[in-house]
Design a protein around this motif. Structure first.
Motif, mmCIF file in Angstrom:
data_model
loop_
_atom_site.group_PDB
_atom_site.id
_atom_site.type_symbol
_atom_site.label_atom_id
_atom_site.label_comp_id
_atom_site.label_asym_id
_atom_site.label_seq_id
_atom_site.Cartn_x
_atom_site.Cartn_y
_atom_site.Cartn_z
ATOM 1 N N ALA A 9 -41.246 -12.097 0.298
ATOM 2 C CA ALA A 9 -42.198 -13.390 -0.719
ATOM 3 C C ALA A 9 -41.230 -14.826 -0.557
ATOM 4 C CB ALA A 9 -41.926 -12.761 -1.925
ATOM 5 N N CYS A 10 -39.995 -14.698 0.578
ATOM 6 C CA CYS A 10 -39.318 -16.241 1.131
ATOM 7 C C CYS A 10 -40.705 -16.665 2.011
ATOM 8 C CB CYS A 10 -38.478 -15.596 2.539
ATOM 9 S SG CYS A 10 -38.086 -17.103 2.416
ATOM 10 N N PRO A 11 -41.109 -18.108 1.754
ATOM 11 C CA PRO A 11 -42.220 -18.722 2.526
ATOM 12 C C PRO A 11 -42.157 -19.184 3.719
ATOM 13 C CG PRO A 11 -41.923 -20.007 0.681
ATOM 14 C CD PRO A 11 -40.285 -18.712 0.554
ATOM 15 N N VAL A 12 -43.007 -18.741 4.175
ATOM 16 C CA VAL A 12 -42.405 -19.178 6.293
ATOM 17 C C VAL A 12 -41.658 -20.250 6.075
ATOM 18 C CG1 VAL A 12 -44.245 -19.529 7.791
ATOM 19 C CG2 VAL A 12 -44.902 -17.533 6.867
ATOM 20 N N VAL A 13 -41.710 -21.489 5.927
ATOM 21 C CA VAL A 13 -41.375 -22.729 6.082
ATOM 22 C C VAL A 13 -40.372 -22.652 5.773
ATOM 23 C CG1 VAL A 13 -42.998 -24.244 5.262
ATOM 24 C CG2 VAL A 13 -41.656 -23.402 3.442
ATOM 25 N N ILE A 14 -39.501 -21.708 4.988
ATOM 26 C CA ILE A 14 -38.142 -21.211 4.779
ATOM 27 C C ILE A 14 -37.575 -20.790 5.671
ATOM 28 C CG2 ILE A 14 -36.563 -20.197 3.373
ATOM 29 C CD1 ILE A 14 -37.992 -23.148 2.041
ATOM 30 N N LYS A 15 -38.584 -19.660 6.040
ATOM 31 C CA LYS A 15 -37.813 -18.760 7.137
ATOM 32 C C LYS A 15 -38.081 -19.502 8.630
ATOM 33 C CE LYS A 15 -40.373 -14.934 5.588
ATOM 34 N NZ LYS A 15 -41.463 -14.153 5.288
ATOM 35 N N ASP A 16 -39.000 -20.075 8.926
ATOM 36 C CA ASP A 16 -38.468 -21.224 9.810
ATOM 37 C C ASP A 16 -37.507 -22.356 9.683
ATOM 38 O OD1 ASP A 16 -41.034 -20.287 11.087
ATOM 39 O OD2 ASP A 16 -41.953 -21.881 10.005
ATOM 40 N N ILE A 17 -36.457 -22.239 8.418
ATOM 41 C CA ILE A 17 -35.666 -23.563 8.350
ATOM 42 C C ILE A 17 -34.453 -22.734 8.524
ATOM 43 C CG2 ILE A 17 -34.219 -25.492 6.914
ATOM 44 C CD1 ILE A 17 -36.721 -25.808 5.193
ATOM 45 N N LEU A 18 -34.560 -21.049 8.484
ATOM 46 C CA LEU A 18 -33.852 -20.558 8.352
ATOM 47 C C LEU A 18 -33.559 -20.144 10.075
ATOM 48 C CD1 LEU A 18 -33.782 -18.029 5.388
ATOM 49 C CD2 LEU A 18 -32.378 -19.570 5.483
ATOM 50 N N PHE A 19 -34.110 -19.875 10.772
ATOM 51 C CA PHE A 19 -34.660 -19.133 11.987
ATOM 52 C C PHE A 19 -34.057 -20.692 13.003
ATOM 53 C CE2 PHE A 19 -38.758 -16.934 11.320
ATOM 54 C CZ PHE A 19 -38.042 -16.110 11.235
ATOM 55 N N GLU A 60 -31.255 -2.516 -0.713
ATOM 56 C CA GLU A 60 -30.375 -2.383 0.828
ATOM 57 C C GLU A 60 -29.770 -4.233 1.165
ATOM 58 O OE1 GLU A 60 -29.360 -0.376 4.474
ATOM 59 O OE2 GLU A 60 -30.881 -0.050 2.531
ATOM 60 N N ILE A 61 -30.179 -5.317 0.838
ATOM 61 C CA ILE A 61 -29.416 -6.245 0.735
ATOM 62 C C ILE A 61 -28.145 -6.038 0.440
ATOM 63 C CG2 ILE A 61 -29.660 -8.596 0.392
ATOM 64 C CD1 ILE A 61 -32.440 -8.903 0.385
ATOM 65 N N VAL A 62 -27.640 -5.767 -1.128
ATOM 66 C CA VAL A 62 -27.015 -5.061 -1.960
ATOM 67 C C VAL A 62 -25.834 -4.603 -1.313
ATOM 68 C CG1 VAL A 62 -25.586 -4.891 -4.760
ATOM 69 C CG2 VAL A 62 -27.844 -6.106 -3.675
ATOM 70 N N ARG A 63 -26.509 -3.896 -0.498
ATOM 71 C CA ARG A 63 -25.742 -2.659 -0.202
ATOM 72 C C ARG A 63 -25.121 -2.987 0.807
ATOM 73 N NH1 ARG A 63 -26.027 0.493 4.022
ATOM 74 N NH2 ARG A 63 -27.981 0.576 4.744
ATOM 75 N N ARG A 64 -26.165 -4.160 1.888
ATOM 76 C CA ARG A 64 -24.932 -4.000 3.533
ATOM 77 C C ARG A 64 -24.424 -5.536 3.347
ATOM 78 N NH1 ARG A 64 -27.960 -2.552 8.244
ATOM 79 N NH2 ARG A 64 -29.579 -0.650 7.496
ATOM 80 N N MET A 65 -24.980 -6.514 2.016
ATOM 81 C CA MET A 65 -24.014 -7.994 2.285
ATOM 82 C C MET A 65 -22.565 -7.381 1.857
ATOM 83 S SD MET A 65 -24.218 -9.419 -1.231
ATOM 84 C CE MET A 65 -22.633 -10.155 -1.122
ATOM 85 N N THR A 66 -21.588 -8.458 2.372
ATOM 86 C CA THR A 66 -20.522 -9.183 2.028
ATOM 87 C C THR A 66 -19.370 -10.168 1.337
ATOM 88 O OG1 THR A 66 -19.669 -9.391 3.913
ATOM 89 C CG2 THR A 66 -19.223 -6.888 4.222
ATOM 90 N N PRO A 67 -18.193 -9.825 0.320
ATOM 91 C CA PRO A 67 -18.580 -10.818 -0.526
ATOM 92 C C PRO A 67 -18.139 -11.884 0.878
ATOM 93 C CG PRO A 67 -16.676 -9.824 -1.214
ATOM 94 C CD PRO A 67 -17.848 -9.098 0.241
ATOM 95 N N GLY A 68 -18.904 -13.189 0.476
ATOM 96 C CA GLY A 68 -19.278 -14.453 1.705
ATOM 97 C C GLY A 68 -20.484 -14.749 2.006
ATOM 98 N N ASP A 69 -21.489 -13.320 1.666
ATOM 99 C CA ASP A 69 -22.597 -13.911 2.220
ATOM 100 C C ASP A 69 -23.173 -14.759 1.562
ATOM 101 O OD1 ASP A 69 -21.887 -12.031 4.709
ATOM 102 O OD2 ASP A 69 -22.724 -10.899 4.404
ATOM 103 N N LEU A 70 -24.575 -14.566 1.843
ATOM 104 C CA LEU A 70 -25.441 -16.061 1.607
ATOM 105 C C LEU A 70 -26.696 -15.231 1.560
ATOM 106 C CD1 LEU A 70 -26.348 -18.221 0.344
ATOM 107 C CD2 LEU A 70 -27.354 -19.636 2.890
ATOM 108 N N VAL A 71 -27.524 -15.013 0.363
ATOM 109 C CA VAL A 71 -28.500 -14.407 0.305
ATOM 110 C C VAL A 71 -29.689 -15.269 -0.124
ATOM 111 C CG1 VAL A 71 -30.253 -12.417 -1.087
ATOM 112 C CG2 VAL A 71 -27.228 -11.838 -0.541
ATOM 113 N N ILE A 72 -31.139 -15.751 0.476
ATOM 114 C CA ILE A 72 -32.273 -15.860 -0.044
ATOM 115 C C ILE A 72 -33.080 -15.849 -0.244
ATOM 116 C CG2 ILE A 72 -33.723 -17.764 0.582
ATOM 117 C CD1 ILE A 72 -30.624 -18.617 1.987
ATOM 118 N N THR A 73 -33.446 -15.877 -2.111
ATOM 119 C CA THR A 73 -33.804 -15.196 -2.585
ATOM 120 C C THR A 73 -34.607 -15.502 -3.668
ATOM 121 O OG1 THR A 73 -34.166 -13.108 -3.905
ATOM 122 C CG2 THR A 73 -31.723 -13.942 -4.123
ATOM 123 N N GLY A 74 -35.577 -15.428 -4.728
ATOM 124 C CA GLY A 74 -36.426 -16.028 -5.590
ATOM 125 C C GLY A 74 -35.547 -15.204 -7.070
ATOM 126 N N ASP A 75 -35.596 -14.054 -6.355
ATOM 127 C CA ASP A 75 -35.787 -13.021 -7.617
ATOM 128 C C ASP A 75 -34.090 -13.097 -8.178
ATOM 129 O OD1 ASP A 75 -34.306 -10.651 -8.701
ATOM 130 O OD2 ASP A 75 -36.026 -9.850 -7.443
#
Length: 151
Positions: A9-19, A60-75
């Motif tokens: 659900a992440c908008p393309v413009v936001i993905k572009d900023i992240l890239f 999957e995100i919660v399983r793989r992430m570690t403390p201090g990581d950043l998650v981009i989500t509207g959920d």
């Protein structure tokens, strides 16, 4: 800090900023989605496709992430799990979810779900405009600068 993206659900413009940020700061960005997605050829950007299903990408995100990581989500429930696990959660409109504000966001989400279940058309948010894109980019830059200052 790795950046994980709830990419369905992440908008393309936001993905572009992240890239662009991944390239500029040599930060690992991983998109997680249940449908195929193209990502730019970069050693800093990767994609994980998960099976279709309710919350499969979130889990999957919660399983793989570690403390201090950043998650981009509207959920919001995913953001709550990320915060509980010691991560940072940023929505595509530039709002940083925190220990101080996540409970209120969860309560509002539950209230809106109740309205929708009773037949009220609550609509959805509009696509991120220039103001939201700038807010997202600014908040991302602040988080990356804070990470770099801590090194």
């Amino acid at each position: 800090m790795n950046i994980w993206v709830d990419a369905d659900a992440c908008p393309v413009v936001i993905k572009d900023i992240l890239f662009r940020a991944a390239q500029r700061t040599a930060t690992r960005v991983t998109l997680v989605a249940n449908r195929p997605m193209r990502v730019p050829p970069s050693r800093h950007v990767s994609f994980i496709q998960v099976a279709s299903g309710f919350d499969v990408a979130d889990n999957e995100i919660v399983r793989r992430m570690t403390p201090g990581d950043l998650v981009i989500t509207g959920d919001i429930p995913l953001a709550a799990e990320v915060i509980e696990k010691g991560g940072h959660a940023l929505n595509p409109r530039g709002e940083l979810y925190t220990v101080d504000n996540i409970r209120a966001r969860l309560n509002m989400r539950d209230f809106m779900d109740t309205l929708r279940a009773s037949g009220v058309d609550t609509g959805g948010p509009p696509a991120p405009g220039q103001v939201e894109r700038k807010a997202f980019a600014d908040q991302l830059d602040r988080l990356l600068a804070r990470r770099d200052a801590a090194k």
